[in-house]
Design an enzyme around this catalytic site. Sequence first.
Site, PDB file in Angstrom:
ATOM      1  N   CYS A 147       0.779  -1.241   0.000  1.00 21.00           N
ATOM      2  CA  CYS A 147       0.000   0.000   0.000  1.00 21.00           C
ATOM      3  C   CYS A 147       0.809   1.289   0.000  1.00 21.00           C
ATOM      4  CB  CYS A 147      -0.930   0.006   1.204  1.00 21.00           C
ATOM      5  SG  CYS A 147      -2.149  -1.330   1.215  1.00 21.00           S
ATOM      6  N   HIS A 203      -1.738   6.883   4.729  1.00 14.71           N
ATOM      7  CA  HIS A 203      -0.686   5.865   4.827  1.00 14.71           C
ATOM      8  C   HIS A 203       0.661   6.343   4.287  1.00 14.71           C
ATOM      9  CE1 HIS A 203       0.157   1.220   4.733  1.00 14.71           C
ATOM     10  NE2 HIS A 203       0.664   1.828   5.801  1.00 14.71           N
TER      11      HIS A 203
END
Length: 468
Positions: A74, A131
Site C-alpha cells: 500500500c 498511509h
Amino acid sequence: MRLLLALAWLASDTVSAATEQPDKRPDIVLIVSDDGGYADFGFNGCKDFRTPALDKLASQGVVFRNAYVCASVCSPSRAGLLTGRHPARIGHEFNPPQGRGDTGGLPLPEKTLAAYLQQAGYTTAAFGKWHLGTAQGMTPNERGFDHFYGFLGGSHDYLPAAGRRPKQQSMTLNGVEEPLSEYITDAISTRAADYIGNQPKNKPLFLYVAFNCPHSPMQAKPGTESRFSSIEDGQRRTLAAMQASLDEGVASIAKALQQRGKLDNTILWFINDNGAGTYWNFDNGGLRNRKGSLFDGGIKVASFVRWPQGIRQPGIQQSPVSSLDIAATVLAAAGVPPSSLHGAQDGISLLPHWRGEAAAPQPRTLYWRQGRIGAIRRGDAKLLLIDEHPALLFDLKTDPNETTDLLPRHKELAASLAADFTRWNRLNKKTAWAPTSQPGVRQYDPASPRDAWKQRAARETSSAHDGE
C-alpha cells in the site's frame, strides 16, 4: 438516498456539457481502491457481481488491460502514485513501521502531485486513506492538500463502534479528530461529493479519493449482503456488498461533478493500489501470486481513465502503463512545466496518445525493487530476481500468468534484462526502514558490492552482450 442518487446518475446516458469557465484546465479526480483483485470489477471481467457506476465510466474512457503499479504493497504504491517517482528512487520501499514514534513516511524533500497543482492554482483535497506518514510535516495538509478528511494509517474499521481499536473509531478532518458516524465508504464519498459541490466553478479542482475498500477488515454495510444472496460463497458475498458501496460512492462523486458542469472536462482516473489481498477470496484474474509479490499478481491492477474532452478514442488499451504515468499525465494536462518539478519523473505523459498526436505508447521498460527482490519488464519479456535464488524469465504475451520459466532457453535476453535492472538500480536510494512486515526480505543497500544483482549481472554480461 445514496442508492437512489447513484441509480439516477446511471440512468442518464447524456454527456454533460461543460460551461464556459475562466480557467478551462481540467478538473482532476484520482480514485484509488485498496487490495481489490484484478477481476473484482465489472469492467475488468468480474463474473459474480457488477460495479455499474465504474463500468459506465470505464465504457466512456480508456480501460488499461496492462496497468501496473510501482509497488506491491500500500504505502510505497501511494508514494509513487502521488509523486510520479519510483518508491525505490526515494527510499520509500516498504510500508513504514508503526508503533515506534511513527516517524516513517513519504520523505520530506519529495513533492506531491497535490503540491504542484496547488502551486499551479488548483484547489486540492484528499479523502480516505493516507498511509504516507503521521509525523509533523508528513500529513496531507502539509503535503499540498488544502483539505483532508480521512485517516492517516493503513487500515480502518468500516463500521462505527465496531470495537476493534479506539483509534479505528475516529476520522481526521484537517488535523482534528472526529468520530466516525457512518459506514466509512459512505463517509468518504459523501464528504468528497459535498466538497465538489461547494467549490467555485471558476477554479480547477484536484481530488484524491483513496477508499480503503476492499482492504481488511472485511465489513459490509449492514443490509447490503442480502442483495447478493445468489452468491453462495460467503467471502465473495461480503466482497460484493463492500464493492457495491464503493461503486455507489463513485456514482455520487460523478453526479457531483456533473452538477458542477465539468464532468466531461474532468480527468477521472481509477486505479487499484496493488494486487489482491492474501486474506480473502478475491479474484485476481488468474495472475500468479498476490499482494506483496513482484509476480504480476502483486503489481498488475484494474484501472481506467475517462476524459471526454481530452481523449479522442476511448476503448481498450493493451500496451502497458504505469501508475507513475498518472502524475506525468495530469501535470502536463494542468500546464505544469517539467522544469518546475523536483527531481526526475519516472512516468510518461499519455497526452500525445490521447490527442491522436502519437500512436499507442511504444514498448517500454518498467522496473520494480522490493528489498532484495527485483523485476523488470521490457516489451513482453519480464525478468524476476529473487534474492540469491535463480532468476525467472517470462514472456507475458504468451504466458500472462507466468507459468513457464524461459531463462534456460534465453540466457542472453535474461542477461540483458539483468544488466538493465542493475543500471537502473544504481540511481536508487537505500530503503529508509526495514521491511517489518516481510521478515524474509533483508534491508538492502544498492551501493553494496555484495549485492546479488550486481554479482549476477557481472557474471551474465561477461559472456553475453547487454544490449548497449
